[in-house]
Design a protein around this motif. Structure first.
Motif, short mmCIF file in Angstrom:
data_model
loop_
_atom_site.label_atom_id
_atom_site.label_comp_id
_atom_site.label_asym_id
_atom_site.label_seq_id
_atom_site.Cartn_x
_atom_site.Cartn_y
_atom_site.Cartn_z
N GLY A 15 90.93 -39.39 20.21
CA GLY A 15 90.09 -39.43 19.01
C GLY A 15 90.92 -39.59 17.74
O GLY A 15 92.07 -39.17 17.69
N VAL A 16 90.32 -40.20 16.74
CA VAL A 16 91.02 -40.43 15.46
C VAL A 16 90.57 -39.39 14.44
O VAL A 16 89.38 -39.12 14.29
CB VAL A 16 90.75 -41.86 14.94
CG1 VAL A 16 91.41 -42.07 13.59
CG2 VAL A 16 91.26 -42.88 15.94
N VAL A 66 95.35 -41.08 5.64
CA VAL A 66 96.22 -41.28 6.80
C VAL A 66 95.39 -41.00 8.06
O VAL A 66 94.56 -40.09 8.06
CB VAL A 66 97.48 -40.40 6.72
CG1 VAL A 66 97.16 -38.93 6.82
CG2 VAL A 66 98.49 -40.78 7.79
N ASN A 67 95.58 -41.82 9.11
CA ASN A 67 94.87 -41.66 10.38
C ASN A 67 95.84 -41.16 11.44
O ASN A 67 96.99 -41.60 11.47
CB ASN A 67 94.31 -42.99 10.88
CG ASN A 67 93.26 -43.57 9.97
OD1 ASN A 67 92.93 -42.99 8.95
ND2 ASN A 67 92.75 -44.71 10.33
N MET A 68 95.37 -40.29 12.31
CA MET A 68 96.16 -39.83 13.45
C MET A 68 95.30 -39.84 14.69
O MET A 68 94.09 -39.63 14.61
CB MET A 68 96.67 -38.41 13.23
CG MET A 68 97.83 -38.32 12.30
SD MET A 68 98.72 -36.78 12.45
CE MET A 68 97.45 -35.56 12.47
N THR A 69 95.93 -40.04 15.84
CA THR A 69 95.22 -40.02 17.11
C THR A 69 95.69 -38.83 17.93
O THR A 69 96.89 -38.61 18.08
CB THR A 69 95.47 -41.33 17.90
OG1 THR A 69 95.10 -42.42 17.07
CG2 THR A 69 94.66 -41.37 19.17
N LYS A 121 90.32 -30.15 26.68
CA LYS A 121 91.44 -30.04 25.73
C LYS A 121 91.03 -30.65 24.39
O LYS A 121 90.36 -31.68 24.36
CB LYS A 121 92.67 -30.78 26.26
CG LYS A 121 93.36 -30.11 27.40
CD LYS A 121 94.58 -30.94 27.80
CE LYS A 121 95.30 -30.30 28.96
NZ LYS A 121 96.43 -31.14 29.42
N ARG A 122 91.48 -30.03 23.32
CA ARG A 122 91.24 -30.55 21.98
C ARG A 122 92.45 -30.30 21.11
O ARG A 122 93.10 -29.28 21.27
CB ARG A 122 90.02 -29.88 21.33
CG ARG A 122 88.74 -30.29 22.01
CD ARG A 122 87.54 -29.82 21.23
NE ARG A 122 86.36 -30.23 21.96
CZ ARG A 122 85.40 -30.95 21.42
NH1 ARG A 122 85.46 -31.31 20.19
NH2 ARG A 122 84.36 -31.30 22.14
N CYS A 123 92.71 -31.20 20.19
CA CYS A 123 93.78 -30.98 19.21
C CYS A 123 93.30 -29.91 18.22
O CYS A 123 92.10 -29.73 18.01
CB CYS A 123 94.09 -32.27 18.47
SG CYS A 123 95.18 -33.38 19.39
N TRP A 132 90.25 -33.16 6.11
CA TRP A 132 90.34 -33.83 7.40
C TRP A 132 88.94 -34.02 7.97
O TRP A 132 88.10 -33.15 7.83
CB TRP A 132 91.12 -32.97 8.40
CG TRP A 132 92.59 -32.96 8.19
CD1 TRP A 132 93.32 -32.00 7.54
CD2 TRP A 132 93.55 -33.91 8.67
NE1 TRP A 132 94.66 -32.31 7.59
CE2 TRP A 132 94.82 -33.48 8.27
CE3 TRP A 132 93.43 -35.10 9.40
CZ2 TRP A 132 95.98 -34.20 8.59
CZ3 TRP A 132 94.58 -35.81 9.70
CH2 TRP A 132 95.83 -35.36 9.29
N GLU A 133 88.70 -35.15 8.64
CA GLU A 133 87.46 -35.33 9.38
C GLU A 133 87.69 -36.32 10.51
O GLU A 133 88.59 -37.15 10.44
CB GLU A 133 86.30 -35.75 8.48
CG GLU A 133 86.51 -37.03 7.71
CD GLU A 133 85.39 -37.28 6.71
OE1 GLU A 133 84.44 -36.49 6.63
OE2 GLU A 133 85.49 -38.28 6.01
N GLY A 134 86.90 -36.18 11.56
CA GLY A 134 87.03 -37.07 12.70
C GLY A 134 87.02 -36.29 14.00
O GLY A 134 86.53 -35.18 14.06
N SER A 135 87.62 -36.89 15.03
CA SER A 135 87.58 -36.32 16.38
C SER A 135 88.83 -35.53 16.72
O SER A 135 89.94 -35.93 16.38
CB SER A 135 87.41 -37.46 17.38
OG SER A 135 87.50 -36.95 18.70
N LEU A 136 88.63 -34.39 17.38
CA LEU A 136 89.73 -33.55 17.85
C LEU A 136 90.00 -33.79 19.34
O LEU A 136 90.87 -33.17 19.93
CB LEU A 136 89.41 -32.07 17.62
CG LEU A 136 89.20 -31.64 16.17
CD1 LEU A 136 88.70 -30.22 16.11
CD2 LEU A 136 90.47 -31.80 15.37
N ARG A 137 89.23 -34.69 19.97
CA ARG A 137 89.39 -34.96 21.41
C ARG A 137 90.58 -35.88 21.64
O ARG A 137 90.91 -36.70 20.79
CB ARG A 137 88.14 -35.66 21.94
CG ARG A 137 86.93 -34.78 21.92
CD ARG A 137 85.67 -35.60 22.20
NE ARG A 137 84.52 -34.76 21.98
CZ ARG A 137 83.63 -34.46 22.90
NH1 ARG A 137 83.74 -34.95 24.11
NH2 ARG A 137 82.63 -33.66 22.63
N PRO A 138 91.23 -35.77 22.80
CA PRO A 138 92.31 -36.71 23.13
C PRO A 138 91.83 -38.15 22.99
O PRO A 138 90.75 -38.50 23.45
CB PRO A 138 92.66 -36.36 24.58
CG PRO A 138 92.30 -34.91 24.69
CD PRO A 138 91.07 -34.75 23.85
#
Length: 129
Positions: A43-44, A61-64, A23-25, A35-41
């Motif tokens: 992940g930020v 802004v950061n999201m998990t 699964k990935r966001c 946007w950059e970073g992790s799409l894994r559950p």
């Protein structure tokens, strides 16, 4: 037996854990930032706004990503109201126009245009007239 090295090389992207794919966001985009970073559950993912843009007044802004591969929100970069940042708001005889990355002061007809000590344009009428 020992793992087949040849198979691992060919299938280095697939997961053997189960039949379902990992699964990935979803990938998010923003026309006024990136946007950059992790799409894994777990992940930020970080949104960095372009100059002159912000999310609730913040440049980043950061999201998990949740365990269900869902984003808790879908923020976006908005144009900063540069007029709201002016200390003098263009003065009593001025009108502020918000432009990308700056504010422009337009003085009323026959108003005087001065520069305040902080560098802002201040429009006012001469007290003598």
């Amino acid at each position: 037996g020992a793992p087949d090295v040849q198979t691992n090389r060919t299938h280095n992207k697939t997961s053997v854990k189960g039949k379902e794919q990992e699964k990935r966001c979803e990938v998010l985009t923003d026309k006024n930032g990136h946007w950059e970073g992790s799409l894994r559950p777990g992940g930020v993912y970080v949104l960095t706004c372009d100059r002159g843009y912000a999310v609730d007044g913040k440049p980043t802004v950061n999201m998990t990503c949740s365990n269900d591969a869902e984003w808790p929100a879908k923020p976006w970069c908005e144009d900063i109201d540069d007029c709201a940042l002016l200390l003098y708001g263009c003065g009593p005889a001025g009108l502020c126009k918000d432009l990308p990355q700056r504010a422009e002061c337009i003085c009323e007809r026959s108003a005087l245009r001065d520069i305040a000590t902080n560098g802002e344009v201040v429009c006012h009428f001469d007290k003598a007239s």
